[in-house]
Design an enzyme around this catalytic site. Sequence first.
Site, PDB file in Angstrom:
ATOM      1  N   LYS A 151      79.524 -27.784  31.522  1.00 20.26           N
ATOM      2  CA  LYS A 151      80.336 -28.790  30.655  1.00 20.26           C
ATOM      3  C   LYS A 151      79.071 -29.576  29.366  1.00 20.26           C
ATOM      4  O   LYS A 151      80.562 -29.362  28.207  1.00 20.26           O
ATOM      5  CB  LYS A 151      81.101 -30.604  31.117  1.00 20.26           C
ATOM      6  N   SER A 181      83.846 -33.141  28.955  1.00 20.46           N
ATOM      7  CA  SER A 181      83.983 -34.079  30.003  1.00 20.46           C
ATOM      8  C   SER A 181      82.441 -35.145  29.364  1.00 20.46           C
ATOM      9  O   SER A 181      81.802 -34.363  29.067  1.00 20.46           O
ATOM     10  CB  SER A 181      83.688 -34.140  31.802  1.00 20.46           C
ATOM     11  N   TYR A 197      78.269 -29.057  37.512  1.00 21.40           N
ATOM     12  CA  TYR A 197      79.812 -29.505  37.265  1.00 21.40           C
ATOM     13  C   TYR A 197      78.502 -29.757  35.562  1.00 21.40           C
ATOM     14  O   TYR A 197      79.458 -29.289  34.599  1.00 21.40           O
ATOM     15  CB  TYR A 197      79.950 -30.601  37.493  1.00 21.40           C
TER      16      TYR A 197
END
Length: 258
Positions: free
Chosen positions: A159, A142, A155
């Site tokens: 990533k 991402s 998160y």
Amino acid sequence: MLNIKTGRIVIVTGASQGIGLAIATTFLNHGDTVIGCAYSDIQKAPQAQQLLQQFPDRFVYHSVDVTKTEDISRFVELAEHQFGRIDIVVSNAGKNVFKGIDCDEEDWQHNFNLNLRSHWHLAKCCRPALTKSQGVIIVITSNHAFSTMPGCAPYNISKRALLSLVQSLTIEWGPEIRTVGIAPGFIDTAGNQAWFDSHPDAALSRAKTIAKHPVGRLGRSEEVGDLCLFLSSDAAGFIAGTTIVMDGGRSAIMQDPD
């Protein structure tokens, strides 16, 4: 026109919707065979059902919980047993775990099991087959790996770690296996539309988000699929160990427009 060989065996995780579904569809339309998986049972994955109807001989779907290493191992064993080889792995499965840096340990662990460990274990399980086929691993991360916003931990941390996973897979498993990453930005999926709909004025929220992208629009899932198709080809054979950002120029902006 770019000449990419067809008839390859491709694993795509998170293939029931959104970006994963688009990636699977791209390879199927190209003439490849796709073994897809996602957490949902096929009865609860209507878009995957459509692919099964459209490509009954070249699409297979399994329900897999990628937070469980034994599920991943079983999935890869079934894929290789059924088709005899694996040529490409698109490690895409994951979800937003936006809990903030003060998240509890359960959220932290779930995030890393889903958004980091699953990619590592899938690669390990596929390594013997990919070594035989001189295959390709594509890891979907991402743009949060490069810069993020308040509340998006843990998160974004996982990533970011995927960038290093791509590098390590490349330098330790190459030249037999080539690994590359893709970091999509704001892609126009049903999930992101749900985020727009959570605002008092969904249309205004969408317009403001679009205005932050120099290309003047959001990304399309199909564009991620097209990039996967190219990166899996011999034409991209010198691209390895890096992660390509596709975010419509969003990361080039130092300060958002008023």
